[in-house]
Scaffold this motif. Sequence first.
Motif, short mmCIF file in Angstrom:
data_model
loop_
_atom_site.label_atom_id
_atom_site.label_comp_id
_atom_site.label_asym_id
_atom_site.label_seq_id
_atom_site.Cartn_x
_atom_site.Cartn_y
_atom_site.Cartn_z
N ASN A 1 -6.31 0.86 -4.51
CA ASN A 1 -4.97 0.42 -4.13
C ASN A 1 -4.99 -0.40 -2.84
O ASN A 1 -4.20 -1.34 -2.68
N THR A 2 -5.89 -0.05 -1.93
CA THR A 2 -6.00 -0.83 -0.69
C THR A 2 -6.45 -2.24 -0.98
O THR A 2 -5.91 -3.21 -0.42
N SER B 1 3.72 1.59 -1.38
CA SER B 1 4.30 1.78 -2.72
C SER B 1 3.26 2.19 -3.75
O SER B 1 3.56 2.93 -4.68
N LEU B 2 2.01 1.73 -3.58
CA LEU B 2 0.95 2.06 -4.54
C LEU B 2 0.29 3.40 -4.23
O LEU B 2 -0.21 4.07 -5.13
N ALA C 1 0.82 -1.21 0.00
CA ALA C 1 0.00 0.00 0.00
C ALA C 1 0.86 1.26 0.00
O ALA C 1 0.51 2.26 -0.64
N SER D 1 -2.40 5.64 -1.32
CA SER D 1 -3.68 5.44 -0.65
C SER D 1 -4.82 5.40 -1.66
O SER D 1 -4.64 5.68 -2.85
N ILE E 1 -6.04 -3.92 -3.75
CA ILE E 1 -4.95 -4.63 -4.41
C ILE E 1 -3.90 -5.06 -3.40
O ILE E 1 -3.42 -6.21 -3.43
N ALA E 2 -3.54 -4.16 -2.48
CA ALA E 2 -2.52 -4.47 -1.49
C ALA E 2 -2.95 -5.64 -0.60
O ALA E 2 -2.18 -6.58 -0.36
#
Length: 262
Positions: free
Chosen positions: A125-126, A118-119, A116, A121, A128-129
């Motif tokens: 993205n959450t 690296s991607l 998260a 907020s 995916i993380a």
Amino acid sequence: MVGLIILCFLLIVVIFDDLIAVEGINDQNIQNRLKPPSAEHIFGTDPYGRDIFSRIVLGARYSLSMGVVATAISALIGIPLGAISGFYGGRVDNYIMRALDIFMTMPMILLAITIAASLGSGMFNTMIAVGISGSPGIARVTRSAVLGVRNQEYIEAAYSINASDFRIIFRYVLPNAMAPIIVQVTFMVASSILAASSLSFLGLGLKPPTPEWGAMLSTGREFMRDSWWICAFPGLMIMISVLAINLIGDGLRDALDPKLKN
């Protein structure tokens, strides 16, 4: 059944949240800030005078959907990897499992924090993380289940009619190995809700004013000593949701595992 009843209640709240919530998620009234639970505001108000009950109801959509979607991402990554690893064995199994072992050296939440960070907020993205960090666990359960069925007679029969490996894996192997996978996926939903809420609490997931339960906990932590209700009710909803899904997972395990049947 208790877990299923609670989950059905939560789904009803998500579907009819606009009708249940008495106020909007960002309706601020500074004169009502930090009000304790009362008949007017049954869960009290937050530092901005917003009704906590309405924000919890409207935030259920974010918290539950992130848990479900993140688990779906974990399943889409983990199930094919585990199936291929368990079906072929040998070097393929060794390479895939050693790569997953590298990911599993870190706890799920720490791996999710790393991804998260690296991607960036945000809700997408959450998910995916959390989805990537949960995939190794599903892959290992899938591999174990596939190893238990790959040498069955119906697999040999599929080979005898020249069925392709792809067809054998996804038509014959996986459908007969789904019981433990379904149980693991159910437990992963609960873990994903916790992980997504933790990321929002740390500022790596959804951020205020979005009424995600973890973000609401983060907003109220500095007022916890004097205004306990700001953190208590979002935390209670996270606990109830995770408990309900874990109860469902236990029930599915008892129902689908033949070793547990008398």
